[in-house]
Design a protein around this motif. Structure first.
Motif, PDB file in Angstrom:
ATOM      1  N   LYS A 169       0.830  -1.216   0.000  1.00 59.20           N
ATOM      2  CA  LYS A 169       0.000   0.000   0.000  1.00 59.20           C
ATOM      3  C   LYS A 169       0.861   1.261   0.000  1.00 59.20           C
ATOM      4  CE  LYS A 169      -2.007  -1.267   3.843  1.00 59.20           C
ATOM      5  NZ  LYS A 169      -1.314  -2.527   4.183  1.00 59.20           N
ATOM      6  N   THR A 170       1.783   1.337   0.958  1.00 52.43           N
ATOM      7  CA  THR A 170       2.653   2.517   1.037  1.00 52.43           C
ATOM      8  C   THR A 170       3.487   2.626  -0.247  1.00 52.43           C
ATOM      9  OG1 THR A 170       2.755   2.370   3.434  1.00 52.43           O
ATOM     10  CG2 THR A 170       4.472   3.658   2.378  1.00 52.43           C
ATOM     11  N   THR A 171       3.877   1.477  -0.768  1.00 54.59           N
ATOM     12  CA  THR A 171       4.667   1.475  -2.004  1.00 54.59           C
ATOM     13  C   THR A 171       3.931   2.209  -3.126  1.00 54.59           C
ATOM     14  OG1 THR A 171       5.654  -0.619  -1.342  1.00 54.59           O
ATOM     15  CG2 THR A 171       5.823  -0.027  -3.660  1.00 54.59           C
TER      16      THR A 171
ATOM     17  N   LEU B 295       2.253  11.131   5.754  1.00 58.96           N
ATOM     18  CA  LEU B 295       3.016   9.896   5.947  1.00 58.96           C
ATOM     19  C   LEU B 295       2.500   9.108   7.135  1.00 58.96           C
ATOM     20  CD1 LEU B 295       6.558  11.412   5.422  1.00 58.96           C
ATOM     21  CD2 LEU B 295       5.326   9.959   3.825  1.00 58.96           C
ATOM     22  N   GLN B 296       2.849   7.825   7.115  1.00 57.43           N
ATOM     23  CA  GLN B 296       2.414   6.938   8.196  1.00 57.43           C
ATOM     24  C   GLN B 296       2.836   7.490   9.570  1.00 57.43           C
ATOM     25  OE1 GLN B 296       3.424   3.071   6.710  1.00 57.43           O
ATOM     26  NE2 GLN B 296       1.817   2.060   7.853  1.00 57.43           N
ATOM     27  N   ASP B 297       4.030   8.125   9.606  1.00 53.73           N
ATOM     28  CA  ASP B 297       4.503   8.710  10.860  1.00 53.73           C
ATOM     29  C   ASP B 297       4.879  10.163  10.583  1.00 53.73           C
ATOM     30  OD1 ASP B 297       5.546   9.218  13.324  1.00 53.73           O
ATOM     31  OD2 ASP B 297       7.438   8.154  12.962  1.00 53.73           O
TER      32      ASP B 297
ATOM     33  N   LEU C  41      -3.549   9.814   2.305  1.00 56.08           N
ATOM     34  CA  LEU C  41      -3.375   9.632   3.746  1.00 56.08           C
ATOM     35  C   LEU C  41      -2.927   8.209   4.020  1.00 56.08           C
ATOM     36  CD1 LEU C  41      -3.741  10.451   6.726  1.00 56.08           C
ATOM     37  CD2 LEU C  41      -6.104   9.719   6.537  1.00 56.08           C
ATOM     38  N   ASP C  42      -1.686   8.086   4.495  1.00 58.54           N
ATOM     39  CA  ASP C  42      -1.191   6.764   4.897  1.00 58.54           C
ATOM     40  C   ASP C  42      -1.414   6.671   6.393  1.00 58.54           C
ATOM     41  OD1 ASP C  42      -0.017   4.328   5.008  1.00 58.54           O
ATOM     42  OD2 ASP C  42       1.820   4.910   3.960  1.00 58.54           O
ATOM     43  N   GLU C  43      -2.508   6.046   6.762  1.00 56.64           N
ATOM     44  CA  GLU C  43      -2.945   6.104   8.150  1.00 56.64           C
ATOM     45  C   GLU C  43      -2.039   5.308   9.076  1.00 56.64           C
ATOM     46  OE1 GLU C  43      -7.210   5.088   9.959  1.00 56.64           O
ATOM     47  OE2 GLU C  43      -5.773   3.469   9.726  1.00 56.64           O
TER      48      GLU C  43
HETATM   49 MG    MG Z   1       2.509   1.197   4.894  1.00 57.23          MG
END
Ligand code: MG
Ligand code: ATP
Length: 582
Positions: free
Chosen positions: A381-383, A422-424, A501-503
């Motif tokens: 997903k993030t990719t 980003l996720q963080d 949005l990367d939750e």
């Molecule tokens: Mg991810």
């Protein structure tokens, strides 16, 4: 071949500073000439007047000689001051320009470069290595010409004054070279080792400060303290030989110097080899043999410094010369009025050769649509979000934005249109205002409006200095939810056409979750939006859900369609639902 490359690299740094190096070398040579002339003046005063006992007659000449001597001392010191200042400026110039070049490279290098290069290594390059190179300029290049000239001049004058005594005095030179070379080499080896221990000690210190919470959770303070003692002891031990050699070297040189003087005096007193000289000439010999030590020692020391700097130069240029990691931010189509249609057409992608992370991925997101990417951890997903803004280049297929292949779009323009949370979320240790503006020219009103839209207003207003409050390192004093609200404020302030949005998987309290949901609704109402959601309840209303499994799309459709088809998504959702009710 390799030497050639290193020379070219060295030349690249030296060339812009060539003018200063030449001027400093000339001034330093003048100082050396003054140093050589001074004993000669005294010799004239001694031999022509004092030793003949005719100083009353020569009082005027002696005064003139004295005047010239004092003038030379003053001029020499003034030039020396100029040389020292100019040399240290030169060193600082080199540090300044190399450091900025490296920082620029780091900023412009792509994410693959940063994946492969540890941050610690980059820090060492940009601090220690750059400073090592500056010593090449401060110590080596500016004294090289002067020292060589000085040695040649002293040796020639001694030979001219008296060949026999000169040759006898030169017996001392091989001894200077042997001792100095041996001790300098030894010293460098010990220093090199000590440096490597220091690097490891620093890494240990940084890591334990970074991980202090973990250390406390597992009660490892005592063990860490012992570990620290071991490292500092190792460092302490590594410093001892250096101290001994550093203390030893001047002593040895002093002994050799006195030995040289004794040889001269013995030879003259005993008139060995028929050496029969005036007092003034003997004085000159003694002074010159003393003056010979500095340049010889410095040349040997500089040779070692040169070798060290060459290693640092190579390390730095190995980074700077890798142009294929640099992103081209200048060329390419500039987008205006982006509608926000995104298409993936048979995209294949691997971070490392052939280890396919995305396999033949195709999907379309219409302008204004909201889409969710769903799948297990590591499914890619993030990719996908990394590929949309070209953090990485795909190997096969194409990605289109408004029908244009993103490879043809100017990267700046592309990224300006895509806002990713980003996720963080990362928070800089700057003011809230700076964190929202991110070096763009925005007014306080813009920032406040963005904070209001992102519902971060209440939490910011509760801070003592409002939007001027300075965050702790990486925003440590804010909660995960608060950091996310700030990240939303950035999106509102910069207003991209596409929102991603990367939750974070971290749980957020219900109140903050409501605030975040409000922000999401506001942003996604007029933008193409992509959500990566772990809490599937948040995405039931999106237009389309794309389900990934091990880098492949297994299903697409809206929540109800996918649930009714009873496929992979319905199982995921069932599992999620069970976990909630459990
Ligand atoms: Mg991810
Ligand atoms: P999560 O839900 O845990 O965030 P994800 O679906 O976002 O997972 P990705 O981050 O896209 O997963 O990772 C997909 C795969 O790619 C994983 O197997 C991961 O190990 C690999 N991967 C991710 N980033 C890199 C990288 N920079 N270099 C090499 N491999 C990577």
């Amino acid at each position: 071949m390799k030497e050639n490359k290193t020379l070219k690299r060295m030349w690249k740094i030296i060339k812009p500073e060539m003018k200063s190096i030449i001027i400093i070398s000339i001034l330093a040579t003048i100082i050396s000439i003054i140093e050589i002339v001074k004993p000669y003046l005294i010799k004239v005063a001694i031999d022509d007047y004092l030793s003949l006992g005719i100083y009353q007659k020569g009082i005027i000449t002696i005064s003139i000689i004295g005047g010239v001597y004092i003038a030379l001392v003053i001029i020499g010191n003034i030039i020396d001051f100029i040389v020292k200042t100019a040399t240290s400026m030169l060193g600082e110039n080199v540090i300044y320009s190399l450091r900025n070049r490296l920082y620029k490279y780091i900023q412009y290098a792509n994410i693959t470069f940063h994946d492969k290069t540890p941050a610690g290594k980059l820090f060492v390059r940009i601090t220690n290595d750059v400073e090592d190179i500056s010593t090449l300029f401060k110590d080596v290049l500016t004294t090289l010409v002067k020292d060589i000239l000085m040695i040649i001049a002293i040796l020639s004058i001694m030979l001219i004054l008296n060949v026999k005594l000169a040759l006898i005095s030169f017996l001392i030179i091989p001894l200077i070279i042997i001792f100095s070379t041996y001790l300098t080499k030894l010293l460098n080896k010990k220093q090199e080792y000590s440096k490597s221990v220091k690097t490891r000690l620093n890494t240990f210190l940084a890591e334990s400060i970074y991980g202090i919470k973990l250390i406390k959770i597992f009660n490892r303070q005592y063990e860490k303290q012992k570990e620290c003692e071991q490292w500092t002891k190792k460092f302490w031990e590594s410093r001892i030989p250096t101290g001994i050699i550093e203390g030893f070297l001047p002593g040895i040189m002093l002994i050799l110097e006195k030995l040289g003087i004794s040889i001269i005096v013995w030879t003259c007193v005993n008139q060995w080899f028929n050496v029969n000289l005036q007092v003034g000439v003997i004085y000159m010999f003694i002074t010159y043999i003393q003056r010979l030590f500095d340049p010889i020692n410095r040349l040997i020391d500089n040779f070692e410094t040169l070798q060290e700097s060459v290693v640092s130069i190579d390390k730095i240029f190995e980074i700077l010369e890798k142009k294929d990691y640099l992103e081209d931010l200048e060329t390419g189509k500039i987008l205006d009025n982006v509608k926000g249609k995104i298409e993936f057409k048979n995209v294949w992608f691997a971070y490392e050769k052939d280890n396919w992370i995305l396999k033949n991925v195709s999907f379309t997101i219409e302008p204004g649509q909201s889409v969710a990417l769903v799948g297990k951890t590591g499914s890619g997903k993030t990719t996908i979000t990394n590929l949309i803004n070209r953090f990485y280049e795909i190997q096969k297929g194409e990605i289109l934005l408004d029908g244009v292949n993103i490879k043809e779009i100017n990267i700046r323009s592309l990224r300006k249109n895509i806002g990713i949370i980003l996720q963080d979320p990362f928070i800089f240790a700057r003011s809230i205002k700076d964190n929202v503006m991110l070096n763009e020219n925005l007014s306080d009103e813009d920032v406040e409006e963005a904070l209001q839209l992102s519902s971060a207003e209440d939490f910011i207003n509760s801070l003592p200095a409002g939007i001027e409050s300075v965050a702790d390192e990486r925003g440590n004093s804010y909660s995960a939810g608060q950091k996310q609200l700030l990240a939303f404020a950035r999106i509102f302030a910069h207003n991209p056409s596409i929102f991603v949005l990367d939750e974070a998987t971290a749980n957020i309290d219900t109140h903050t979750e409501e605030l975040i949901q409000k922000s999401i609704d506001k942003i996604s109402s007029n933008k193409t939006s992509i959500f990566i959601a772990h809490r599937l309840s948040t995405i039931v209303n999106v237009d389309k859900i794309i389900v990934l499994n091990q880098g492949e799309i297994v299903e697409q459709g809206n929540h109800n369609e996918l649930l009714n088809s009873g496929g992979y998504y319905s199982k995921l959702y069932q599992a999620y639902y069970n976990s909630l009710t459990a």
